[in-house]
Design a protein around this motif. Structure first.
Motif, mmCIF file in Angstrom:
data_model
loop_
_atom_site.group_PDB
_atom_site.id
_atom_site.type_symbol
_atom_site.label_atom_id
_atom_site.label_comp_id
_atom_site.label_asym_id
_atom_site.label_seq_id
_atom_site.Cartn_x
_atom_site.Cartn_y
_atom_site.Cartn_z
ATOM 1 N N ARG A 78 1.192 6.596 -3.483
ATOM 2 C CA ARG A 78 0.093 6.601 -2.516
ATOM 3 C C ARG A 78 0.372 7.463 -1.299
ATOM 4 O O ARG A 78 -0.242 7.280 -0.247
ATOM 5 N N VAL A 79 1.278 8.424 -1.374
ATOM 6 C CA VAL A 79 1.602 9.243 -0.202
ATOM 7 C C VAL A 79 0.532 10.324 -0.026
ATOM 8 O O VAL A 79 0.309 11.155 -0.902
ATOM 9 N N PHE A 103 0.647 6.427 4.002
ATOM 10 C CA PHE A 103 0.076 5.786 2.823
ATOM 11 C C PHE A 103 -1.351 5.348 3.153
ATOM 12 O O PHE A 103 -1.582 4.672 4.165
ATOM 13 N N PHE A 137 -3.922 1.472 0.655
ATOM 14 C CA PHE A 137 -2.858 0.606 0.159
ATOM 15 C C PHE A 137 -3.424 -0.769 -0.207
ATOM 16 O O PHE A 137 -4.524 -1.141 0.229
ATOM 17 N N LEU A 177 3.194 0.976 -3.538
ATOM 18 C CA LEU A 177 2.987 2.173 -2.734
ATOM 19 C C LEU A 177 3.686 3.407 -3.292
ATOM 20 O O LEU A 177 3.713 4.448 -2.632
ATOM 21 N N TYR A 219 2.151 4.057 8.051
ATOM 22 C CA TYR A 219 3.193 5.048 7.805
ATOM 23 C C TYR A 219 4.563 4.465 8.073
ATOM 24 O O TYR A 219 4.715 3.486 8.807
ATOM 25 N N TYR A 249 -2.680 12.198 -4.490
ATOM 26 C CA TYR A 249 -1.607 11.552 -3.752
ATOM 27 C C TYR A 249 -0.287 11.789 -4.483
ATOM 28 O O TYR A 249 -0.230 11.831 -5.711
#
Length: 304
Positions: A158-159, A175, A178, A155, A215, A127
C-alpha cells in the motif's frame, strides 16, 4: 509576466503567509530553491504547512510538485541545494526511478532552513509493495527489519509516496487506503506500543478515527521505526476533534490563499511523548486530482 516576476510574486506571497505566524523569511534560503525549479513552478501545485511542535517553532514550510521529465535531485544538486557526502540517501531517488513507476515528484523547503525534501509519487493504480522496496540498495535496512510490523497490518502493498529528507537523512513511507480496523483505538495503541512510542491521548485516538492514511519514518542509523503519523482531509480544520493550538488557528483564519480548498491535518507524537499537529493549506490547488492528497511530508526524525 516574466519568469522572474512570477518568482518574485510567489516569494512575496510566501513571505506574507509566513509573516502571519511571525516567521521571518530568509531570501538566501528561498530564492535558490525557486530559481532551481523556475520552469516548473507556473504549473505546479503549491502548498504551505505549519506545525505546532517545538521542533518546528519559527519555521514555515512550502512545497510544490515537479513533473517527471525533470529530475528533482539533479536540479537540487546542480543548483547548489545539496552537497554530496556519499551517504545512501543521495542515491535513493535514482534507485527508486530505476525500479518503480513514478507519476510525479515534489520538493519541500523551509523559509528559514531552505531546501529539505524530495517526494516520489507512484501512479494511483500502482501502489508499491514493501518486498519490492526492500530490494532497493539504498533503502534503509530498517524497512526490512520492520517488514512484519507492516505486513501484520495489511500494509505490505500500500505504499503510495516516499518522502526523502536530505537534512535529517530519513525516509517516510506513505500508506493510503489502509484497513479500516487500523483506525480503531486498540489498533492505534498497539501500533504506538510496538514501536516504543508513548500512548496517544484520547484526543488523538478520536482524531485518527477519521484518518485516510498514515506514514512511517525510517532512517539508516537504527532498526527502529522513528515515528508514525495519521492524516485527515477536511474543509474545516477547526471542526476536528483536536486542539490545534493558537498558531494553526490564526493561520487558518488569516491566510488569504486557498480558503475554499481542502486542508490536510496530520497528528503525530515524538518519542518523548510530545503530541502535535501539522496543517497543510493550498496556495495553488488542482481539483479532482490525486494531488489533493499531497502529503505533509516531514521525514525528519524528531530528536526530542
Amino acid at each position: 509576466m516574466s519568469g522572474t516576476a512570477q518568482l518574485a510574486d510567489l516569494y512575496a506571497d510566501v513571505e506574507e503567509s509566513a509573516g502571519l505566524l511571525g516567521v521571518t523569511c530568509s531570501r538566501d534560503k528561498i530564492w535558490p530553491v525557486l530559481t532551481a525549479y523556475e520552469d516548473v513552478l507556473p504549473q505546479a501545485l503549491i502548498a504551505f504547512r505549519v506545525a505546532t511542535n517545538k521542533r518546528h517553532e519559527g519555521e514555515f514550510d512550502c512545497r510544490f510538485t515537479v513533473p517527471t521529465h525533470v529530475d528533482p535531485y539533479v536540479r537540487a544538486r546542480s543548483g547548489g541545494l545539496i552537497t554530496e557526502t556519499g551517504h545512501p540517501v543521495e542515491l535513493l531517488v535514482s534507485d527508486i526511478e530505476q525500479r518503480c513507476p513514478v507519476d510525479l515528484y515534489g520538493v519541500d523547503f523551509g523559509v528559514v532552513g531552505g531546501f529539505r525534501k524530495i517526494w516520489v509519487y507512484f501512479p494511483e493504480s500502482e501502489y508499491q509493495s514493501l518486498p519490492k522496496l526492500r530490494g532497493i540498495p539504498s533503502m534503509p535496512r530498517s524497512l526490512a527489519d520492520n517488514a512484519g510490523f507492516f505486513a501484520d497490518r495489511g500494509l505490505d502493498d500500500r505504499v503510495d509516496v516516499i518522502g526523502i529528507d536530505y537534512h535529517s537523512r530519513t525516509v517516510n513511507l506513505y500508506f493510503t487506503e489502509f484497513p479500516g480496523e487500523l483506525r480503531e483505538p486498540q489498533a492505534l495503541l498497539s501500533m504506538h506500543r510496538d514501536i516504543g512510542i508513548p500512548d496517544p491521548s484520547e484526543q488523538m485516538l478520536t482524531f485518527c478515527e477519521k484518518a485516510f492514511g498514515f506514514y512511517a519514518t525510517l532512517n539508516w542509523d537504527t532498526s527502529k521505526i522513528e515515528r508514525i503519523a495519521f492524516s485527515v482531509k477536511t474543509q474545516d480544520p477547526l471542526s476536528l476533534p483536536a486542539r490545534l493550538g493558537p498558531k494553526i488557528e490564526r493561520f487558518v483564519k488569516s491566510v488569504p490563499y486557498g480558503v475554499d480548498h481542502p486542508k490536510m491535518v496530520y497528528a503525530a507524537m515524538t518519542k518523548s511523548g510530545e503530541e502535535y499537529y501539522k496543517l497543510q493549506s493550498y496556495y495553488r490547488f488542482q481539483p479532482r486530482s490525486r494531488l489533493d492528497l499531497m502529503p505533509s511530508a516531514d521525514p525528519a526524525a524528531d530528536a526530542a
